[in-house]
Design a protein around this motif. Structure first.
Motif, short mmCIF file in Angstrom:
data_model
loop_
_atom_site.label_atom_id
_atom_site.label_comp_id
_atom_site.label_asym_id
_atom_site.label_seq_id
_atom_site.Cartn_x
_atom_site.Cartn_y
_atom_site.Cartn_z
N VAL A 92 0.83 -1.21 0.00
CA VAL A 92 0.00 0.00 0.00
C VAL A 92 0.87 1.26 0.00
O VAL A 92 0.68 2.17 -0.81
CB VAL A 92 -0.96 -0.01 1.21
N HIS A 93 1.85 1.32 0.90
CA HIS A 93 2.67 2.52 0.99
C HIS A 93 3.63 2.64 -0.20
O HIS A 93 3.77 3.74 -0.77
CB HIS A 93 3.45 2.50 2.31
N ALA A 94 4.26 1.53 -0.58
CA ALA A 94 5.18 1.59 -1.72
C ALA A 94 4.42 1.87 -3.02
O ALA A 94 4.86 2.68 -3.85
CB ALA A 94 5.94 0.27 -1.84
N GLY A 95 3.26 1.23 -3.20
CA GLY A 95 2.47 1.46 -4.41
C GLY A 95 1.96 2.88 -4.50
O GLY A 95 1.93 3.48 -5.59
N TYR A 96 1.60 3.48 -3.37
CA TYR A 96 1.10 4.86 -3.37
C TYR A 96 2.22 5.83 -3.74
O TYR A 96 2.02 6.77 -4.50
CB TYR A 96 0.53 5.20 -1.99
N VAL A 97 3.41 5.60 -3.18
CA VAL A 97 4.55 6.48 -3.50
C VAL A 97 4.88 6.40 -4.98
O VAL A 97 5.09 7.42 -5.64
CB VAL A 97 5.77 6.09 -2.64
N VAL A 98 4.91 5.20 -5.54
CA VAL A 98 5.25 5.04 -6.94
C VAL A 98 4.18 5.66 -7.83
O VAL A 98 4.48 6.25 -8.88
CB VAL A 98 5.42 3.54 -7.28
N ALA A 99 2.92 5.56 -7.43
CA ALA A 99 1.82 6.06 -8.26
C ALA A 99 1.67 7.57 -8.21
O ALA A 99 1.28 8.19 -9.19
CB ALA A 99 0.51 5.39 -7.83
N ARG A 100 1.99 8.18 -7.07
CA ARG A 100 1.68 9.59 -6.88
C ARG A 100 2.90 10.52 -6.94
O ARG A 100 2.75 11.72 -7.13
CB ARG A 100 1.00 9.79 -5.52
N ALA A 112 13.47 -2.96 -10.44
CA ALA A 112 13.89 -3.84 -9.35
C ALA A 112 12.71 -4.64 -8.81
O ALA A 112 12.84 -5.83 -8.50
CB ALA A 112 14.53 -3.02 -8.23
N ILE A 113 11.56 -3.99 -8.71
CA ILE A 113 10.35 -4.69 -8.27
C ILE A 113 9.98 -5.77 -9.27
O ILE A 113 9.61 -6.90 -8.90
CB ILE A 113 9.19 -3.70 -8.08
N LEU A 114 10.10 -5.46 -10.55
CA LEU A 114 9.80 -6.44 -11.60
C LEU A 114 10.75 -7.62 -11.52
O LEU A 114 10.35 -8.79 -11.69
CB LEU A 114 9.89 -5.77 -12.97
N CYS A 115 12.03 -7.36 -11.23
CA CYS A 115 13.00 -8.45 -11.08
C CYS A 115 12.65 -9.31 -9.87
O CYS A 115 12.86 -10.53 -9.87
CB CYS A 115 14.41 -7.88 -10.93
N PRO A 154 6.41 -7.99 -4.28
CA PRO A 154 6.66 -7.33 -5.58
C PRO A 154 5.43 -7.31 -6.49
O PRO A 154 5.11 -6.28 -7.09
CB PRO A 154 7.79 -8.17 -6.18
N LEU A 155 4.74 -8.43 -6.60
CA LEU A 155 3.51 -8.47 -7.41
C LEU A 155 2.46 -7.55 -6.84
O LEU A 155 1.78 -6.83 -7.58
CB LEU A 155 2.98 -9.90 -7.48
N ALA A 156 2.31 -7.52 -5.51
CA ALA A 156 1.32 -6.67 -4.88
C ALA A 156 1.63 -5.19 -5.11
O ALA A 156 0.72 -4.39 -5.38
CB ALA A 156 1.25 -6.97 -3.38
N ILE A 157 2.90 -4.80 -5.00
CA ILE A 157 3.28 -3.40 -5.23
C ILE A 157 3.00 -3.01 -6.67
O ILE A 157 2.43 -1.95 -6.95
CB ILE A 157 4.78 -3.20 -4.90
N TRP A 158 3.41 -3.86 -7.59
CA TRP A 158 3.20 -3.56 -9.01
C TRP A 158 1.71 -3.45 -9.34
O TRP A 158 1.28 -2.58 -10.09
CB TRP A 158 3.86 -4.64 -9.86
N PHE A 159 0.93 -4.32 -8.75
CA PHE A 159 -0.52 -4.29 -9.00
C PHE A 159 -1.16 -3.04 -8.39
O PHE A 159 -1.94 -2.35 -9.04
CB PHE A 159 -1.16 -5.55 -8.42
#
Length: 280
Positions: A92-100, A112-115, A154-159
């Motif tokens: 939740v926190h990592a995905g929000y930072v990447v998205a916003r 790196a997340i994809l790897c 990693p999958l959860a962050i990317w999603f």
């Protein structure tokens, strides 16, 4: 003139599509149906190994539960539940930072997340074993939760970063104007709007942690820490396979995932649809 869309929506095509989907569903349910039928047959039943469990008996389930399989399912539930909490907190926190946010090295971070998604358990299980050994956390819930979360996150962050992109940024800005901080905007505005995405990530994390075998087999040694999927292997001995207890234990292991999916399937489908088509 008949258009391609008209042809796809014709009664004949609709019926053919329905028959095809019914066949696919039946093929997928066939192994579970055979396992269920076998688990309901007493030892030496004349119809053993068929779809005709007669006479019906619950002896296999009673024997499995008396043998401590309930403890193994509890271990799996604890590991899966804690893994969901860790994965949600991180993603939740990592995905929000990447998205916003736009920041230097963002693309490198995403790569790196994809790897991390491509890293297999087999290549990491030995390092994880030495890591747990050095910290003294082998054969505990801690090492299992950390290991499972590391592979699922990693999958959860990317999603989730894709799902957060589907939520208008104007909602965050309105919350900031009202005096709510970034975390307040995330918790009060974005997360309620991202409920289907959170349900999807939770269900994926649960399935991944509940069904995991290799890590649980290598990182634990005592019977008290054995998880349900690992315990299934112990019904196959040098003297043969205990088909009745094995299938009963397999059905018990499958039921929580099946029930959870049936309860959350509406949110799961919505979450997959939005997350797969936005920001990826």
């Amino acid at each position: 003139m008949t258009t391609p869309s008209d042809a796809l929506s014709s009664p004949g095509t609709t019926a053919l599509r329905g028959v095809f989907m019914l066949g696919v569903g039946a093929a997928m349910l066939l192994p579970f149906a055979l396992a269920l039928a076998t688990s309901l047959q007493p030892a030496g039943a004349p119809n053993a190994g068929t779809f005709l469990p007669w006479p019906i008996s619950l002896d296999n389930y009673a024997a499995v539960l008396r043998g401590g399989f309930g403890r193994f399912m509890l271990n799996s539930a604890i590991v899966a539940g804690c893994s969901i909490a860790v994965v949600l907190f991180v993603s939740v926190h990592a995905g929000y930072v990447v998205a916003r946010y736009e920041f230097r090295g963002k693309n490198v971070l995403l790569f790196a997340i994809l790897c991390g998604m491509a890293l297999g358990e087999l290549s990491a299980v030995i390092p994880l074993y030495f890591f747990g050994s050095q910290l003294g956390i082998l054969d505990t819930y801690v090492i299992l939760v950390l290991a499972n979360s590391a592979f699922i996150a990693p999958l959860a962050i990317w999603f989730l970063q894709g799902y957060f992109r589907s939520i208008p940024v104007q909602l965050d800005e309105a919350a900031l104007i009202d005096g709510t901080g970034r975390l307040g905007a995330l918790y009060r505005i974005v997360l309620p709007a991202a409920k289907p995405g959170l349900v999807t990530v939770s269900l994926l994390a649960f399935i991944g942690a509940w069904n995991e075998v290799l890590l649980a087999l290598v990182l634990t040694s005592s019977e008290g820490m054995r998880t349900a999927p690992v315990a299934l292997h112990f019904f196959m001995t040098d003297y043969g396979v205990q088909w009745g207890p094995l299938t009963a234990a397999a059905v018990l292991t499958t039921l929580p995932v099946l029930i959870l999916f049936l309860l959350l399937q509406r949110h799961f489908v919505r979450g997959l649809t939005a997350g797969a088509t936005t920001g990826l």
